[in-house]
Design an enzyme around this catalytic site. Structure first.
Site, PDB file in Angstrom:
ATOM      1  N   ASP A 267     -20.581  25.787  19.232  1.00  0.00           N
ATOM      2  CA  ASP A 267     -21.380  26.320  18.126  1.00  0.00           C
ATOM      3  C   ASP A 267     -22.816  26.604  18.516  1.00  0.00           C
ATOM      4  OD1 ASP A 267     -22.218  23.708  18.450  1.00  0.00           O
ATOM      5  OD2 ASP A 267     -22.170  23.211  16.303  1.00  0.00           O
ATOM      6  N   ASP A 291     -14.538  21.158  14.733  1.00  0.00           N
ATOM      7  CA  ASP A 291     -15.108  19.929  14.175  1.00  0.00           C
ATOM      8  C   ASP A 291     -15.830  20.249  12.866  1.00  0.00           C
ATOM      9  OD1 ASP A 291     -15.611  17.215  13.998  1.00  0.00           O
ATOM     10  OD2 ASP A 291     -17.300  17.230  15.405  1.00  0.00           O
ATOM     11  N   ALA A 326     -23.357  15.744  12.623  1.00  0.00           N
ATOM     12  CA  ALA A 326     -22.260  15.354  11.732  1.00  0.00           C
ATOM     13  C   ALA A 326     -21.272  16.504  11.618  1.00  0.00           C
ATOM     14  CB  ALA A 326     -22.806  14.974  10.355  1.00  0.00           C
TER      15      ALA A 326
END
Length: 405
Positions: A267, A291, A326
């Protein structure tokens, strides 16, 4: 071609005028014939089937000219927590909605990941996943099973995993969770240096479950021993483990040295593009994963993961408490796009998003590539590698086939 379409009674879809990525190379132009939810044929060149010929065929025939678009196998995400504003742990409805969101971005098969939580709560969530997996492919997506990302993780490398619910590896707890999954548990992440890890890994392997090294403070030697003992996957390589150091390579160095399959969150935040290229240089070892959390596709704002407040700013998801990453707001199509822009050949990026994850899950004989006999899970990408159409199990998802051009 008309005589080839006349056999059988199942509807036929012919995709032509595409740049087709197959395990043998790129067919430019190429065509794919779909019948009964399977790929019935693949070839080089164009297939000219005019509307009047299709209408006169013995079986219903749809002809779609893709106008030079890319045609790639459907993506398989081994690691996802949510998307489209839906957390997979919130409810069965949210789980289904998150899977449907990612299908629109080319993910035709999903392995649902669960963050660390109380054992009873994990067992409940595994039941939801098992029910959706048992339902099989549907208009909203195809769940292939569950990934337990916790609770057997190292506190020092927990990342966004709730510290209060971490547990030492326990074979009895593992057995309870595996039973709740009703045969759909596919992957369990374990920190191999923890006491009891060997017992859990042995139990998982005996069940046919993949044991992944992740959220670990293991040294190079400890991780090397774990891979030698049968752990074959690394959960989001470089994240949730010791940094790669020239005197102590840690679990990341051990994974690269052992040649095991490595998840990577591409990402632009979790891993530098140089390391993406480095891992991709090892054939068939790279798996692109998202994720993704519920914020994927929604935008900046305040969210929760595993009961913890999460802030998403500039597309980065971090715990409000300590700033730890996160998850991500990534989708698989974006991961592939980024990989190509980072210098990977499109065939390599597509293999990392589809073919290699299919092999990891033991599904290579049924999906993950454009080959006759495999499931007709296909994604149409435009020149900018944006999704314009998704064919899952031979059926168009969403609005249907892309416009011709």
């Amino acid at each position: 071609m008309a005589s080839g379409l006349s056999a059988g009674e199942q509807a036929v879809t012919v995709l032509t005028g595409a740049r087709v990525i197959t395990p043998a190379g790129i067919l430019d132009p190429g065509w794919v014939r779909v019948r009964g939810g399977l790929i019935a044929g693949v070839g080089r060149g164009r297939v000219e089937v005019h509307a009047e010929v299709a209408a006169a065929a013995a079986v219903p025939t749809e002809v779609v000219d893709l106008g030079g678009a890319w045609l790639v196998p459907g993506f398989i995400d081994l690691h996802v927590h949510g998307g489209g504003g839906h957390d997979v742990t919130a409810s069965p409805a949210d789980l289904a909605a998150a899977v449907a969101f990612h299908r629109a971005h080319g993910t035709t098969r999903t392995l649902v990941s669960l963050v660390t939580a109380p054992v009873a709560r994990l067992a409940e969530q595994l039941g939801w996943i098992a029910a959706l997996a048992a339902a099989g492919p549907g208009p909203g997506g195809h769940v292939v099973g569950a990934h337990l990302e916790g609770p057997f993780l190292a506190a020092a490398r927990r990342g966004a995993q709730p510290a209060e619910h971490l547990r030492r590896p326990d074979r009895g707890v593992y057995a309870e969770l595996a039973a709740a999954a009703a045969g759909t548990l596919q992957v369990v992440t374990v920190a191999p240096e923890l006491p009891g890890a060997g017992d859990v890994v042995a139990a998982a392997l005996a069940d046919g479950v993949i044991a992944a090294v992740g959220h670990t403070d293991a040294t190079y030697d400890q991780a090397t021993d774990a891979f030698a003992a049968g752990m074959t996957l690394t959960t989001h390589l470089f994240n949730g483990m010791r940094p790669l150091h020239h005197r102590e390579p840690g679990a990341a160095g051990a994974a690269l040295d052992a040649g095991v399959v490595c998840e990577l969150i591409n990402d632009g935040v979790h891993v530098h593009p140089a390391l993406l290229r480095f891992v991709a240089a090892q054939p068939d070892r790279l798996v692109l994963v998202t994720d993704a959390v519920d914020a994927a596709g929604v935008g900046d704002g305040d969210y929760r993961l595993g009961g913890q407040p999460v802030r998403v700013r500039g597309g980065e998801a971090r715990l409000a408490a300590d700033g730890a990453l996160a998850g991500s707001t990534l989708t698989m199509d974006a991961a592939v796009r980024r990989a190509v822009r980072a210098g990977l050949p499109i065939e390599t990026a597509v293999a990392a998003a589809a073919t290699t994850p299919a092999r990891v899950l033991g599904l290579r004989g049924s999906c993950g590539a454009i080959e006759p006999g495999l499931a007709a899970d296909l994604v149409v990408l435009d020149a900018d590698l944006a999704v314009t159409g998704v064919l899952a199990g031979g059926r168009w998802a969403g609005a249907g086939p892309p416009g011709t051009g």
